[in-house]
Write an enzyme that holds these catalytic residues in place. Structure first.
Site, short mmCIF file in Angstrom:
data_model
loop_
_atom_site.label_atom_id
_atom_site.label_comp_id
_atom_site.label_asym_id
_atom_site.label_seq_id
_atom_site.Cartn_x
_atom_site.Cartn_y
_atom_site.Cartn_z
N CYS A 138 -10.99 -1.51 3.70
CA CYS A 138 -9.54 -2.05 3.96
C CYS A 138 -9.30 -2.91 2.74
O CYS A 138 -8.70 -4.00 2.59
CB CYS A 138 -9.58 -2.94 5.10
SG CYS A 138 -8.04 -3.62 5.81
N ALA A 165 -6.85 -2.12 -1.24
CA ALA A 165 -5.36 -1.87 -1.31
C ALA A 165 -4.87 -0.53 -0.59
O ALA A 165 -3.92 -0.41 -0.06
CB ALA A 165 -5.19 -1.95 -2.85
N GLN A 166 -5.87 0.44 -1.11
CA GLN A 166 -5.35 1.68 -0.39
C GLN A 166 -5.58 1.62 1.07
O GLN A 166 -4.80 2.30 1.90
CB GLN A 166 -6.15 2.81 -1.19
CG GLN A 166 -5.55 3.30 -2.55
CD GLN A 166 -4.23 3.91 -2.35
OE1 GLN A 166 -3.92 4.42 -1.44
NE2 GLN A 166 -3.64 4.17 -3.56
N SER A 189 -12.21 -8.05 4.43
CA SER A 189 -11.74 -6.41 4.94
C SER A 189 -11.61 -6.81 6.17
O SER A 189 -10.67 -6.24 6.87
CB SER A 189 -12.73 -5.44 4.27
OG SER A 189 -13.97 -5.87 5.18
N ASP A 231 -15.10 4.02 -5.28
CA ASP A 231 -15.89 5.19 -5.47
C ASP A 231 -17.14 4.97 -5.56
O ASP A 231 -18.00 5.87 -5.11
CB ASP A 231 -15.32 5.86 -7.01
CG ASP A 231 -14.01 6.31 -7.07
OD1 ASP A 231 -13.37 6.84 -5.86
OD2 ASP A 231 -13.38 6.67 -8.14
N HIS A 234 -9.28 10.36 -3.29
CA HIS A 234 -9.84 10.53 -4.58
C HIS A 234 -11.24 11.34 -4.61
O HIS A 234 -12.05 11.10 -3.71
CB HIS A 234 -9.98 9.13 -5.49
CG HIS A 234 -10.40 9.33 -6.73
ND1 HIS A 234 -9.85 10.47 -7.88
CD2 HIS A 234 -11.38 9.03 -7.74
CE1 HIS A 234 -10.34 10.49 -8.89
NE2 HIS A 234 -11.47 9.52 -8.86
N GLY A 237 -2.21 1.28 -4.10
CA GLY A 237 -1.89 0.93 -2.61
C GLY A 237 -0.99 0.18 -2.30
O GLY A 237 -0.09 0.29 -1.17
N GLU A 257 3.33 7.97 -13.02
CA GLU A 257 2.62 6.59 -12.42
C GLU A 257 2.86 5.60 -13.30
O GLU A 257 2.62 4.43 -13.21
CB GLU A 257 1.20 6.77 -12.28
CG GLU A 257 0.89 7.72 -11.13
CD GLU A 257 -0.39 7.46 -10.82
OE1 GLU A 257 -1.05 6.50 -10.31
OE2 GLU A 257 -1.23 8.33 -10.95
#
Length: 492
Positions: A45, A47-48, A78, A108, A132, A158, A393
């Site tokens: 939980c 930003a994305q 979170s 990641d 990703h 996000g 971006e």
């Protein structure tokens, strides 16, 4: 586990690197319908994770958050974010077995541990989603063969995923299905519904491969999107102050200058950004950008080579195993820079002044965008993909600097992007100090270039060179799909 890309033969590598198709609007006629009535469980939980979840819920999907037991017991950030926004929260054991789609939106470096924990709990025939593909491509994660593996990758932080959705729009999005994991042939339907639920279909969706997303994403974020902005901020600030410019003014010119400059880039590409300059300033910015491209091309190529070979990922994963020693040291060093600690300027800088006093910054943007685009295309990545990862971006990342300088940018981007950013900037800063910064002239930064006679033929040739760069043609086409783009600049 072995790097997935490196297990492919050359033909397979080129085919996956070159996979890129702009999807027609009518392919999303059902919007999020394929996932309605099904259970979506998001792991993570941040930003994305939060912002995609909010959009999916507002699009009519059943969304819950699976968190680790200790995160729930200790009511960590979170847990607080998910519960404060009214979502159902439970442990992996409570929620994963019911999920039709498990979306892994953790950092990641946590992906392998998360997949190891959730995979035994997933029901047969469920789907696993990523935003990703690093875990699949670079780590080489092996996923159970009955599980469908898909990706939906919004091309922005996000926070902007949510803000664009609330504006009634969305952000350009890449979707992919892992060719090793599509047992029922429903991967594309799942990915399309998920992308529509986040609002991405309103801004344009590209069908990608996991490989193309990872390799282009790593290149963009390391070079122009983050690394060049960090290097440019530090170099330009130090140059201004060394020549007697008030530190507070210098800081504001740079902090908000990137955002203002790239707003023009967003609306009309490099052509519009350069058209905001006077003719003498345009000629000077063009000349500076050509010098920068010649100096920096080998650095851009080295980053692309290391991304393609897997050398970058191996080095970063070694730092993960060493408790992020390099990442944390680089983060601390950035926090100590003069730019990050400069006083705030209370005066107003007009929009045009950011252009007139930022000729060098414009040259850096032009050089960085074009170099990143050219280097990706030369490596087999399709032009549309290279455009999104080099130009589109950039205004979104510049907007984060406008909030709280480099600190905010590095907080918002992923740890993977942050690591690559430092790797690039730490090489670019000394390179440009040695070979470029001392050659600057009055008017390149912090002052306006004096009016002077302009050779018509030279101006004609420069205008043609700017407008005929391949990124301008593909950008014009892709921006045509984004007619509802909203202004994001907040500078003043």
């Amino acid at each position: 586990m072995a790097n997935y890309f490196n297990t492919l033969n050359l033909r397979q590598q080129l085919a996956q690197l070159g996979k890129c198709r702009f999807m027609a609007r009518d392919e999303f006629a059902d919007e999020a319908g394929y996932l309605k009535g099904k259970k979506v469980v998001i792991v993570g939980c941040g930003a994305q994770g939060l912002n995609q979840g909010l959009n999916m819920r507002d699009s009519g999907l059943d969304v819950a958050y699976a968190l680790r037991k200790e995160a729930i017991a200790e009511k960590r950030a979170s847990w607080r974010k998910a519960t404060e926004n009214g979502f159902k929260v439970g442990t992996y054991e409570e929620l994963i077995p019911q999920a039709d789609l498990v979306v892994n939106l953790t950092p990641d470096k946590q992906h392998s541990a998360v997949v190891k924990a959730v995979q035994p709990l997933m029901k047969e025939g469920a789907a696993l989603g990523y935003s990703h593909g690093f875990n699949i491509v670079e780590v080489g994660e092996q996923v159970r063969k009955d599980i469908t593996v898909v990706m939906v990758a919004p091309k922005c932080p996000g926070t902007e995923v949510r803000e664009e959705y609330k504006r009634g729009f969305g952000v350009p999005t890449l979707i992919a299905v892992h060719p090793e994991n599509d047992p029922k042939g429903e991967g594309m339907a799942i990915a399309k519904a998920w992308a529509a639920a986040t609002g991405g279909h309103r801004a344009g969706v590209l069908e990608f491969s996991f490989v193309a997303e990872v390799k282009s994403d790593l290149m963009g974020e390391q070079t122009i999107l983050c690394g060049m902005l960090q290097a440019g901020s530090l170099l330009c600030f130090d140059k201004l102050v060394s020549e007697g410019t008030d530190a507070a003014y210098a800081e504001k010119l740079i902090q908000f200058g990137w955002e203002t400059i790239t707003e023009a880039l967003k609306q009309g590409g490099i052509t519009l950004m350069m058209d905001r300059l006077s003719n003498p300033a345009k000629l000077r910015a063009y000349a500076l950008s050509e010098q920068l491209k010649e100096i920096m091309a080998p650095l851009f190529q080295k980053h692309m080579d290391d991304i393609i070979s897997g050398a970058f990922s191996s080095g970063m994963m070694a730092d993960w195993a060493n408790d992020d020693v390099k990442l944390l040291n680089w983060r601390e060093e950035t926090g100590r820079t003069a730019f990050e600690n400069a006083p705030q300027f209370e005066g107003k800088i007009s929009e045009q002044e950011y252009f007139d006093h930022g000729v060098l910054m414009i040259a850096m943007v032009k050089a960085g965008v074009e170099l990143a685009f050219e280097t990706m295309v030369d490596s087999g990545i399709i032009e549309e993909s290279a455009y999104y990862e080099s130009l589109h971006e950039l205004p979104l990342i510049a907007n984060t600097i406008a909030r709280k300088r480099l600190y905010e940018m590095n907080v918002v981007i992923s740890d993977t992007a942050e690591y690559g950013n430092y790797l690039f900037a730490n090489a670019a800063v000394p390179l440009l100090k040695e070979k470029f910064m001392d050659s600057l002239q009055a008017g390149d930064l912090g002052k306006s270039i004096p009016g002077s006679a302009v050779d018509n033929a030279q101006l004609r040739d420069v205008n043609e060179a700017i407008r005929n760069h391949p990124i301008e043609a593909v950008g014009h086409k892709l921006r045509g799909y984004m007619t509802d783009m909203k202004r994001i600049a907040v500078a003043g």
